[in-house]
Design an enzyme around this catalytic site. Structure first.
Site, PDB file in Angstrom:
ATOM      1  N   GLU A 126       0.609   8.251  -7.533  1.00 55.46           N
ATOM      2  CA  GLU A 126      -0.311   9.395  -7.501  1.00 55.46           C
ATOM      3  C   GLU A 126       0.153  10.471  -6.525  1.00 55.46           C
ATOM      4  OE1 GLU A 126      -4.137   6.531  -6.890  1.00 55.46           O
ATOM      5  OE2 GLU A 126      -3.932   8.133  -5.462  1.00 55.46           O
ATOM      6  N   CYS A 139       0.107  16.319  -1.295  1.00 56.18           N
ATOM      7  CA  CYS A 139       0.219  14.992  -0.687  1.00 56.18           C
ATOM      8  C   CYS A 139       1.000  14.120  -1.664  1.00 56.18           C
ATOM      9  CB  CYS A 139      -1.184  14.437  -0.446  1.00 56.18           C
ATOM     10  SG  CYS A 139      -1.175  12.751   0.184  1.00 56.18           S
ATOM     11  N   CYS A 146       2.075  -0.665  -1.470  1.00 61.67           N
ATOM     12  CA  CYS A 146       2.413  -0.579  -0.049  1.00 61.67           C
ATOM     13  C   CYS A 146       2.400  -1.988   0.533  1.00 61.67           C
ATOM     14  CB  CYS A 146       1.400   0.305   0.676  1.00 61.67           C
ATOM     15  SG  CYS A 146       1.787   0.555   2.428  1.00 61.67           S
ATOM     16  N   CYS A 150      -2.975  -2.395   5.409  1.00 64.13           N
ATOM     17  CA  CYS A 150      -4.122  -1.870   6.174  1.00 64.13           C
ATOM     18  C   CYS A 150      -5.396  -2.195   5.394  1.00 64.13           C
ATOM     19  CB  CYS A 150      -3.970  -0.362   6.393  1.00 64.13           C
ATOM     20  SG  CYS A 150      -2.461   0.056   7.283  1.00 64.13           S
ATOM     21  N   CYS A 153      -7.442   0.399   3.112  1.00 62.02           N
ATOM     22  CA  CYS A 153      -6.667   1.304   2.260  1.00 62.02           C
ATOM     23  C   CYS A 153      -6.443   0.693   0.880  1.00 62.02           C
ATOM     24  CB  CYS A 153      -5.325   1.589   2.942  1.00 62.02           C
ATOM     25  SG  CYS A 153      -4.247   2.662   1.986  1.00 62.02           S
ATOM     26  N   CYS A 369      -6.373   7.422  -0.769  1.00 63.52           N
ATOM     27  CA  CYS A 369      -5.027   6.899  -1.023  1.00 63.52           C
ATOM     28  C   CYS A 369      -5.000   5.732  -1.996  1.00 63.52           C
ATOM     29  CB  CYS A 369      -4.500   6.324   0.291  1.00 63.52           C
ATOM     30  SG  CYS A 369      -3.541   7.443   1.197  1.00 63.52           S
TER      31      CYS A 369
HETATM   32  N1  SAH Z   1       1.586   4.533   5.317  1.00 59.39           N
HETATM   33  C1  SAH Z   1       1.302   5.799   5.945  1.00 59.39           C
HETATM   34  C2  SAH Z   1       0.599   6.778   5.001  1.00 59.39           C
HETATM   35  C3  SAH Z   1      -0.777   6.326   4.636  1.00 59.39           C
HETATM   36  S1  SAH Z   1      -1.918   7.477   3.991  1.00 59.39           S
HETATM   37  C4  SAH Z   1       0.485   5.582   7.188  1.00 59.39           C
HETATM   38  O1  SAH Z   1       0.056   4.464   7.447  1.00 59.39           O
HETATM   39  O2  SAH Z   1       0.268   6.538   7.937  1.00 59.39           O
HETATM   40  C5  SAH Z   1      -2.366   8.566   5.272  1.00 59.39           C
HETATM   41  C6  SAH Z   1      -3.536   8.152   6.174  1.00 59.39           C
HETATM   42  O3  SAH Z   1      -4.718   7.853   5.449  1.00 59.39           O
HETATM   43  C7  SAH Z   1      -3.202   6.952   7.015  1.00 59.39           C
HETATM   44  O4  SAH Z   1      -3.638   7.199   8.332  1.00 59.39           O
HETATM   45  C8  SAH Z   1      -4.038   5.873   6.379  1.00 59.39           C
HETATM   46  O5  SAH Z   1      -4.302   4.817   7.250  1.00 59.39           O
HETATM   47  C9  SAH Z   1      -5.277   6.658   5.992  1.00 59.39           C
HETATM   48  N2  SAH Z   1      -6.128   6.013   4.974  1.00 59.39           N
HETATM   49  C10 SAH Z   1      -5.786   5.114   4.031  1.00 59.39           C
HETATM   50  N3  SAH Z   1      -6.857   4.747   3.299  1.00 59.39           N
HETATM   51  C11 SAH Z   1      -7.903   5.437   3.778  1.00 59.39           C
HETATM   52  C12 SAH Z   1      -9.285   5.492   3.445  1.00 59.39           C
HETATM   53  N4  SAH Z   1      -9.786   4.765   2.453  1.00 59.39           N
HETATM   54  N5  SAH Z   1     -10.083   6.332   4.151  1.00 59.39           N
HETATM   55  C13 SAH Z   1      -9.566   7.081   5.161  1.00 59.39           C
HETATM   56  N6  SAH Z   1      -8.272   7.068   5.522  1.00 59.39           N
HETATM   57  C14 SAH Z   1      -7.445   6.242   4.852  1.00 59.39           C
END
Ligand code: SAH
Length: 398
Positions: A126, A139, A146, A150, A153, A369
């Protein structure tokens, strides 16, 4: 508390289940008779120039080809009018332009647009276009799935499939660029889609370089932000490239114990090593580091969490970007109330740490994401990507 609470994978035409968003017919692409052909922009400017010379033409043809693709937004080699017909025919034989299939194109009420692209091996990825008064920010994703896990996410819920190629990363950018009217251009790129960008630096860097090479989009490193879960050695590698990329580090918790619960890779890294690498990034590049902090109600959003976070960052040239939890159907985390969020900001500011709360974009189109992709995947195969345990058909939160 951190387990997956619903398993409602909406596999029957989920794209059409959202009344608020607009569904746009997929973009027409014309040259992909053989989808397995490499994307022509998988080649760097220099590689493409060498290919042009191999075909018996001058090297400058590469810049012409790149200008058609990046600047003039053509969707077919046949439309590259100033190239000799024979060269256009060789391009068509040997390369593709936009081989991914647009599986979904959603437009939110705030005009955020999200594309779900099916790659030639059937994997989904996406990417998003966000509009603000003076900015057109995109973005992009760097991996299929991934591996960081986390817990809030959607991207990692089904694990990591593979890295995206340089061409697959660029295809997202070029296709989002084609959603803009002629007089508008992408102003900023955030590498914050699906995947851990620093785990795929080798394919990401050539893609970003291509944007600023002659004939590209003219997007300099200062307009590009790479977000990472915090891989120390890779942060240093990014810093040493000699480019002014912006770094965003996903901290999400001020203590080891909590960060390891939320960001499991922290277990083998630790907050201090992440902060040390970010300090080195600042030292090498002179670019202020942004710390991302997802606000999860009742988990990491108390005034005490804010105070501990402030103590970690107080002595650093840093900025905190607070991201209220963007709801993921399969997860039970929710964002805090507005007053609680404001209290968190106030506490950080009281300690002299600047913070902003990220504005929500595209809330009605699964813009969190990896959510759109997740909802297109077939049901889980029986294993929880995070715990490795058997998935149970739980439908409500405890
Ligand atoms: N792998 C990278 C990019 C992730 S996406 C990283 O960890 O930074 C960018 C940001 O969005 C990251 O800080 C991630 O932790 C956050 N993120 C992911 N899912 C989310 C959600 N459901 N709500 C809010 N932030 C989220």
């Amino acid at each position: 508390m951190f387990r997956i609470c619903h398993l409602r994978f909406e596999i029957s035409s989920p794209i059409y289940a959202f009344s608020q968003s607009v569904i746009i017919p997929p973009m027409e692409t014309s040259v992909e008779k053989t989808p397995a052909l490499p994307r022509v922009y998988e080649l760097s400017r220099e590689q493409l120039a060498a290919w042009c010379v191999e075909q018996g033409g001058p090297a400058y043809r590469a810049d012409q080809i790149r200008r058609w693709i990046f600047g003039k937004r053509v969707n077919s080699f046949d439309d590259m009018h100033d190239l000799p017909a024979a060269l256009r025919a060789r391009l068509t034989e040997q390369f593709s332009l936009f081989p991914a299939v647009e599986t979904a194109h959603r437009v939110a009420k705030d005009r955020t647009e999200k594309l779900l692209l099916e790659l030639t091996d059937g994997e989904l990825v996406e990417c998003v276009l966000m509009r603000e008064t003076d900015r057109r920010t995109i973005c992009i994703s760097t991996q299929v799935g991934c591996g960081m896990g986390c817990v809030f996410c959607a991207s990692g819920l089904r694990g990591l499939k593979r890295n995206l190629t340089t061409g697959e990363i660029l295809e997202q950018i070029l296709r989002l660029d084609r959603l803009l009217p002629r007089e508008e251009a992408i102003t900023n790129v955030v590498v914050m889609g699906i995947g851990e960008p620093l785990a795929n630096l080798k394919n990401l860097v050539p893609a970003l370089d291509s944007l600023n090479d002659k004939g590209g989009l003219g997007l300099g490193a200062r307009r590009i932000t790479v977000s990472t879960v915090g891989l120390p050695e890779k942060i240093r590698e990014l810093a040493k490239l000699g480019k002014a990329y912006n770094l965003a580090v996903s901290l999400h918790a001020p203590t080891e114990e909590l960060r390891t619960r939320l960001v499991p890779v922290n277990k083998n890294i630790g907050i201090e090593a992440v902060l040390q690498a970010a300090d080195d990034f600042f030292e090498i590049t002179g670019r202020r580091v942004t710390y991302e902090y997802v606000l999860l109600s009742g988990v990491n959003d108390s005034p005490e969490h804010a105070r501990l976070l402030a103590l970690l960052l107080q002595s650093r040239i840093a900025h905190v970007n607070l991201i209220p939890m963007n709801g993921v159907t399969e997860l039970e985390f929710v964002e805090p109330t507005a007053p609680r969020t404001q209290e968190f900001v106030r506490m950080l500011e009281q300690y002299g740490v600047p913070a902003t709360v990220r504005k929500r974009k595209g809330a009605d189109i699964d813009a969190a994401c990896g959510q759109l992709r997740l909802h297109q995947l077939p049901p889980a195969t029986g294993m929880d990507a995070i715990s490795g345990k058997e998935l149970l058909p739980v439908t409500t939160s405890p």
